[in-house]
Design a protein around this motif. Structure first.
Motif, PDB file in Angstrom:
ATOM      1  N   VAL A  11      -1.014   1.798  17.780  1.00 22.77           N
ATOM      2  CA  VAL A  11       0.380   1.682  17.387  1.00 22.77           C
ATOM      3  C   VAL A  11       0.496   0.785  16.152  1.00 22.77           C
ATOM      4  CG1 VAL A  11       2.634   0.749  18.082  1.00 22.77           C
ATOM      5  CG2 VAL A  11       1.322   2.137  19.681  1.00 22.77           C
ATOM      6  N   VAL A  12      -0.223  -0.330  16.178  1.00 22.87           N
ATOM      7  CA  VAL A  12      -0.205  -1.239  15.034  1.00 22.87           C
ATOM      8  C   VAL A  12      -0.732  -0.517  13.801  1.00 22.87           C
ATOM      9  CG1 VAL A  12      -1.207  -3.357  14.082  1.00 22.87           C
ATOM     10  CG2 VAL A  12      -0.328  -3.335  16.424  1.00 22.87           C
ATOM     11  N   SER A  13      -1.798   0.245  13.946  1.00 26.70           N
ATOM     12  CA  SER A  13      -2.367   1.010  12.832  1.00 26.70           C
ATOM     13  C   SER A  13      -1.361   2.021  12.305  1.00 26.70           C
ATOM     14  CB  SER A  13      -3.637   1.750  13.265  1.00 26.70           C
ATOM     15  OG  SER A  13      -4.634   0.844  13.599  1.00 26.70           O
ATOM     16  N   LEU A  14      -0.680   2.699  13.217  1.00 21.31           N
ATOM     17  CA  LEU A  14       0.326   3.679  12.799  1.00 21.31           C
ATOM     18  C   LEU A  14       1.486   3.008  12.063  1.00 21.31           C
ATOM     19  CD1 LEU A  14       0.535   6.119  15.851  1.00 21.31           C
ATOM     20  CD2 LEU A  14      -0.211   6.649  13.538  1.00 21.31           C
ATOM     21  N   VAL A  15       1.942   1.873  12.583  1.00 22.59           N
ATOM     22  CA  VAL A  15       3.050   1.153  11.939  1.00 22.59           C
ATOM     23  C   VAL A  15       2.626   0.696  10.547  1.00 22.59           C
ATOM     24  CG1 VAL A  15       4.452  -0.957  12.046  1.00 22.59           C
ATOM     25  CG2 VAL A  15       4.164   0.459  14.090  1.00 22.59           C
ATOM     26  N   VAL A  16       1.429   0.150  10.440  1.00 19.94           N
ATOM     27  CA  VAL A  16       0.931  -0.308   9.133  1.00 19.94           C
ATOM     28  C   VAL A  16       0.782   0.884   8.195  1.00 19.94           C
ATOM     29  CG1 VAL A  16      -1.081  -1.311   7.966  1.00 19.94           C
ATOM     30  CG2 VAL A  16      -0.186  -2.374  10.047  1.00 19.94           C
ATOM     31  N   SER A  17       0.254   1.993   8.687  1.00 22.09           N
ATOM     32  CA  SER A  17       0.103   3.195   7.855  1.00 22.09           C
ATOM     33  C   SER A  17       1.457   3.705   7.391  1.00 22.09           C
ATOM     34  CB  SER A  17      -0.616   4.306   8.639  1.00 22.09           C
ATOM     35  OG  SER A  17      -1.910   3.913   8.961  1.00 22.09           O
ATOM     36  N   LEU A  18       2.423   3.688   8.321  1.00 19.44           N
ATOM     37  CA  LEU A  18       3.763   4.136   7.968  1.00 19.44           C
ATOM     38  C   LEU A  18       4.378   3.233   6.904  1.00 19.44           C
ATOM     39  CD1 LEU A  18       6.074   6.119   8.568  1.00 19.44           C
ATOM     40  CD2 LEU A  18       6.860   4.557  10.329  1.00 19.44           C
ATOM     41  N   LEU A  19       4.224   1.934   7.063  1.00 19.82           N
ATOM     42  CA  LEU A  19       4.745   0.996   6.065  1.00 19.82           C
ATOM     43  C   LEU A  19       4.048   1.195   4.717  1.00 19.82           C
ATOM     44  CD1 LEU A  19       5.109  -2.271   8.188  1.00 19.82           C
ATOM     45  CD2 LEU A  19       6.940  -0.819   7.291  1.00 19.82           C
ATOM     46  N   LEU A  20       2.748   1.412   4.735  1.00 21.39           N
ATOM     47  CA  LEU A  20       2.006   1.662   3.501  1.00 21.39           C
ATOM     48  C   LEU A  20       2.461   2.970   2.850  1.00 21.39           C
ATOM     49  CD1 LEU A  20      -1.627   0.547   4.392  1.00 21.39           C
ATOM     50  CD2 LEU A  20      -0.027  -0.570   2.835  1.00 21.39           C
ATOM     51  N   TYR A  21       2.697   3.995   3.686  1.00 23.95           N
ATOM     52  CA  TYR A  21       3.162   5.278   3.158  1.00 23.95           C
ATOM     53  C   TYR A  21       4.538   5.120   2.493  1.00 23.95           C
ATOM     54  CZ  TYR A  21       4.887  10.058   3.040  1.00 23.95           C
ATOM     55  OH  TYR A  21       5.422  11.254   2.633  1.00 23.95           O
ATOM     56  N   SER A  26       7.886   4.549  -2.292  1.00 25.40           N
ATOM     57  CA  SER A  26       8.811   3.756  -3.107  1.00 25.40           C
ATOM     58  C   SER A  26       8.182   3.416  -4.457  1.00 25.40           C
ATOM     59  CB  SER A  26       9.182   2.458  -2.389  1.00 25.40           C
ATOM     60  OG  SER A  26       9.883   2.723  -1.211  1.00 25.40           O
ATOM     61  N   ARG A  27       6.900   3.086  -4.435  1.00 20.66           N
ATOM     62  CA  ARG A  27       6.192   2.771  -5.676  1.00 20.66           C
ATOM     63  C   ARG A  27       6.165   3.985  -6.601  1.00 20.66           C
ATOM     64  NH1 ARG A  27       1.307   3.572  -7.639  1.00 20.66           N
ATOM     65  NH2 ARG A  27       0.500   4.385  -5.706  1.00 20.66           N
ATOM     66  N   ILE A  28       5.967   5.169  -6.057  1.00 23.90           N
ATOM     67  CA  ILE A  28       5.946   6.395  -6.864  1.00 23.90           C
ATOM     68  C   ILE A  28       7.338   6.639  -7.464  1.00 23.90           C
ATOM     69  CG2 ILE A  28       5.746   8.915  -6.743  1.00 23.90           C
ATOM     70  CD1 ILE A  28       3.459   8.487  -4.705  1.00 23.90           C
TER      71      ILE A  28
END
Length: 136
Positions: A11-21, A26-28
């Motif tokens: 879950v933590v990995s998914l949340v971090v991945s989602l935040l990174l995505y 946003s960066r794009i």
């Protein structure tokens, strides 16, 4: 050592991945906006350079015209001065100018002779010249 359960780390990995995505998305978007702003700035710089060039051309043309006008004004003033000098030097010329004006206003031979001290022949000549101008 304490181990997190597997699902918590997932879950933590998914949340971090989602935040990174989302951060990457946003960066794009920001990069696209930045590129658009760069294009606008480039366009406005080119427009500014074009307007500066046009302004400089107009200014140099205006300066040339003002110099030409100053020269013409000076020549005109010189001509007026010379004309005044000629009129002062030639009093008979003034009489003929006056006689010519009187002819234009409809004076007859006797008025010309009396007012301008002209001989009869010259008065007749002025009147005949006026008649020839009218016929043409």
């Amino acid at each position: 050592m304490y181990w997190f359960p597997f699902w918590v780390s997932t879950v933590v990995s998914l949340v971090v991945s989602l935040l990174l995505y989302r951060g990457n998305k946003s960066r794009i978007k920001l990069e696209v906006k930045f590129q658009a702003m760069e294009l606008l700035c480039k366009h406005f710089r080119q427009k500014q350079e074009s307007l500066i060039k046009q302004f400089n051309e107009l200014r140099s043309g205006s300066m040339g015209m003002s110099q030409k006008l100053a020269e013409l004004s000076e020549r005109f003033d010189n001509l007026i001065e010379k004309q005044n000098e000629l009129e002062m030097c030639d009093p008979e010329g003034r009489l003929y100018s006056r006689a010519n004006k009187m002819v234009e206003l409809g004076a007859d031979i006797y008025e010309l002779m009396e007012e301008c001290d002209l001989p009869k022949a010259e008065a007749e000549l002025l009147l005949s010249i006026k008649k020839q101008r009218i016929v043409r």
